[in-house]
Design an enzyme around this catalytic site. Structure first.
Site, mmCIF file in Angstrom:
data_model
loop_
_atom_site.group_PDB
_atom_site.id
_atom_site.type_symbol
_atom_site.label_atom_id
_atom_site.label_comp_id
_atom_site.label_asym_id
_atom_site.label_seq_id
_atom_site.Cartn_x
_atom_site.Cartn_y
_atom_site.Cartn_z
ATOM 1 N N ILE A 132 -2.497 1.030 -15.348
ATOM 2 C CA ILE A 132 -2.902 2.363 -14.947
ATOM 3 C C ILE A 132 -3.285 2.424 -13.463
ATOM 4 O O ILE A 132 -3.671 1.403 -12.885
ATOM 5 C CB ILE A 132 -4.154 2.831 -15.774
ATOM 6 N N LYS A 168 0.830 -1.206 0.000
ATOM 7 C CA LYS A 168 0.000 0.000 0.000
ATOM 8 C C LYS A 168 0.865 1.257 0.000
ATOM 9 O O LYS A 168 1.923 1.287 0.595
ATOM 10 C CB LYS A 168 -0.873 -0.044 1.268
ATOM 11 N N ASN A 218 3.859 6.252 -6.798
ATOM 12 C CA ASN A 218 2.487 6.654 -7.137
ATOM 13 C C ASN A 218 2.504 8.150 -7.427
ATOM 14 O O ASN A 218 2.564 8.964 -6.503
ATOM 15 C CB ASN A 218 1.579 6.312 -5.949
ATOM 16 N N CYS A 247 -0.685 11.891 -7.251
ATOM 17 C CA CYS A 247 -0.920 12.592 -5.991
ATOM 18 C C CYS A 247 -0.824 14.090 -6.253
ATOM 19 O O CYS A 247 0.066 14.535 -6.974
ATOM 20 C CB CYS A 247 0.139 12.241 -4.954
ATOM 21 N N THR A 294 -6.140 4.417 -10.957
ATOM 22 C CA THR A 294 -7.587 4.498 -11.184
ATOM 23 C C THR A 294 -7.964 5.663 -12.100
ATOM 24 O O THR A 294 -7.258 6.664 -12.182
ATOM 25 C CB THR A 294 -8.338 4.640 -9.863
ATOM 26 N N GLY A 310 -11.475 -1.891 -11.559
ATOM 27 C CA GLY A 310 -12.230 -3.111 -11.837
ATOM 28 C C GLY A 310 -12.377 -3.354 -13.337
ATOM 29 O O GLY A 310 -11.869 -2.583 -14.157
#
Ligand code: FAD
Ligand code: FMN
Lengths: 306, 264
Positions: free
Chosen positions: A192, A45, A128, A131, A194, A218
């Protein structure tokens, strides 16, 4: 038998299936369902410099073949990651990649330096960049080539480990951002993250998620992910890790054909914490059935005559 | 230990208006259940149309099977309603914690269930009855058509309906205020829709009455992975899986909380 090995930078993965950041906790939450050592790897995470509580609820809503989330990077912070999590990763027999998030260049650097300063068994970092950068008036790092390049090269100077830049699909030209990351020294890119989304309850006229804007994931986003991987792999020579909507073995093959060298499974873990292993089994069957001896026979082998 | 198990639907029938009960054969999961308050989460629909599992409280356990009581709410529960005996459903569980009875310390227990909140309350009611532990039960609904229990104040079962068509007229609060006044040292255990819990919260806070709530929250995984199902806490009650102080994960640290530990 297909040889499932694949290589990302200097790291050899035993198979191309990893679990995506933020969808598999710190790798230990679902021990009883899933032997993580059979996976190609785990991306933990997103970790920030300080612990974050995350956003107020509601944080989640289901959508057609997908879900929206706005967790707000809830995490334990780098100090506890180092003291509580890193020792556990020493025991694992799989590749562990730490995902880092930040709201300023300095924050990313501080987190990475803190981890570099201690002995550990991490294979590397996934950055990531979806942000908001507080210093740049909240503009996301990941939407700007210069910011991506600056961030990548600052981090590159501070680590010899695997450096993967995780790209946002919410940009005009994802291939250009990937090129900036490559030029600044990234070993690989993943895509990718989200897709920006929103959901409103017409009866109450309120947003179904507290922060209003949130991230779609998803099966609904799989075509977006495959297209992103295809575009990126056409324009860079570093490996691409495909992410988005993977729920079955054939999805992995699809991403590989588009140019990915490995993939990450995200949302599917929420329905089944052993999804990664299930997908691995299915992918293995697919390869055996199609007489594939190793993954180079799939990676980027999209046929051009439709 | 939590498990994933595919189980046969043993029966699936209507209990009251919009309310159904399904019995599913789940030997592995049922052998791991610790008690009322815990839940299972079911995959619904074909393929990935509906990616998220539906959390459902355990309403009873019998001979390797688990019963749920569910209310038709949206497409997932409509799909559940259409299952027939013999079909297979996939469940993960048991999830979450249970009501903790050792906190009651001889106080008089009042159970309150509203709407689908009756499921864990009925499981607890059965358990307390088996253990011969005195308690009162209040079950609220809008009209008689939504009630499936017998109004039986003599045995401690009090139904309420908004229109008075069965039991006491009014909400569960009407009855709760009366009963809480009657007994010397009430201890309230409740599950139900948020407005009901909010009213009980206000009441117990004002009167200094202790108790426990089983709460609901939108969740993606139920297993601690997604960090989606948080509830705001008043003190640091976070456990292993939450990692935080302000928010607690309903799926792993809950769904049962001391009333004064959360903000509703
Ligand atoms: C711990 C727990 C125990 C529960 N126990 C029961 C029970 O015993 N009986 C029962 O009828 N219901 C129970 N619920 C609520 C039940 O999960 C929802 O009613 C159900 O998910 C609605 O699904 P749907 O597809 O019909 O509705 P939709 O509105 O189509 O669902 C869309 C999405 O929203 C979620 N959702 C909608 N309402 C709720 C809700 N109230 N709580 C959590 N998620 C929701 C769904 O899971 C799904 O992801 C419980 C919820 C939780 C968290
Ligand atoms: C609940 C949730 C939390 C996530 N948290 C993170 C995170 O902390 N860091 C990150 O880089 N990506 C995060 N992601 C994005 C996923 O890693 C992944 O890129 C995205 O969900 C697409 O893959 P999927 O469709 O398989 O889920 C999160 C996604 C979800 C659904």
């Amino acid at each position: 038998m297909t040889d499932l090995n694949t290589t990302i930078g200097s790291i050899e993965l035993k198979n191309p299936i990893l679990v995506a950041s933020g969808t598999f906790g710190y790798g230990e939450e679902c021990d009883e369902f899933s032997d993580v050592n059979q996976l190609g790897g785990i991306i933990t995470k997103s970790i920030t410099l300080h612990p974050r509580e995350g956003n107020p609820p509601p944080r989640i809503v289901e959508t057609a073949s997908g879900m929206l989330n706005s967790i707000g990077l809830a995490n334990i912070g780098v100090d506890r990651y180092i003291s509580d999590m890193l020792p556990k990763y020493d025991e694992l027999d799989t590749t562990v990649i730490m995902n880092i998030a930040g709201s300023s260049l300095t924050e990313y650097i501080n987190v990475l330096e803190a981890v570099e300063a201690v002995p550990n068994s991490l294979a590397g970092y996934e950055i990531n960049i979806s942000c908001p950068n507080v210093g740049e008036g909240g503009m996301e790092f990941g939407v700007d080539c210069d910011l991506t390049s600056q961030l990548t090269s600052e981090l590159r100077q501070r680590t010899d480990k695997l450096l993967v830049i995780k790209l946002s699909p919410n940009v005009t030209n994802i291939a250009a951002i990937a090129q900036s990351a490559e030029a600044a020294g990234a070993d690989a890119v993943s895509a990718i993250n989200t897709v920006v989304g929103m959901s409103i309850n017409p009866a109450t006229r309120k947003s179904n998620v507290y922060t209003k804007l949130c991230g779609l994931s998803g099966p609904a986003v799989k075509p977006v992910g495959v297209a992103a991987v295809y575009k990126i792999s056409q324009s860079v020579s570093i490996p691409v890790i495909g992410i988005g909507g993977i729920t079955k073995g054939e999805d992995v093959a699809e991403y590989l054909l588009a140019g990915a060298s490995a993939v990450q499974v995200g949302t599917a873990n929420f329905r089944d914490p052993a999804a990664g292993l299930q997908i691995l089994t299915e992918f293995h069957d697919f390869c055996d059935k199609n007489n594939i001896s190793d993954l180079t026979e799939l990676i980027g082998r999209l046929q051009n005559d439709t | 230990m939590r498990r994933i198990e595919s189980g046969k639907v043993l029966s699936n029938h209507k209990l009251a208006k919009g309310m159904y009960r399904m019995d599913i054969s789940l030997p592995e999961i049922s052998s791991e259940v610790q008690g009322p308050g815990q839940f299972i989460s079911l995959t619904v629909g074909e393929g990935w149309q509906m990616p998220l599992r539906r959390p459902m409280s355990i309403a009873s356990i019998e001979n390797d099977s688990i019963s749920i009581i569910y209310k038709i709410f949206g497409k997932g529960t409509v799909w559940l309603k259409e299952r027939t005996s013999g079909e297979v459903i996939e469940a993960i569980g048991p999830l979450g914690n249970k009501f903790s009875l050792d906190k009651i310390n001889g106080k008089e227990i009042i159970l309150v269930g509203g709407g689908v909140g009756v499921a864990p309350i009925l499981y607890l009611h059965d358990q307390l009855s088996k253990d011969n532990q005195d308690h009162l039960l209040i079950v609220g609904a809008v009209t008689a058509a939504e009630q499936f229990l017998e109004h039986s104040p003599k045995t401690g079962i009090h139904l309420t309906t908004d229109d008075g068509s069965v039991g006491e007229k009014g909400t569960v609060m009407t009855m709760l205020e009366i009963l809480a006044d009657k007994v010397e040292n009430p201890y309230i255990i409740a599950c139900g829709p948020e407005p009901m819990l909010a009213a009980i919260y206000k009441f117990t806070t004002e009167k200094g009455i202790e108790g426990q709530f089983a709460v609901e929250s939108y969740m993606a995984c139920g297993t601690g992975l997604c960090q989606g199902c948080v509830i705001e806490t008043t003190k640091n009650i976070s456990k292993e899986h939450t990692y935080h102080q302000k928010y607690s994960l309903v799926c792993s640290d809950g769904p049962v909380y001391d009333i004064n530990a959360i903000r509703i």
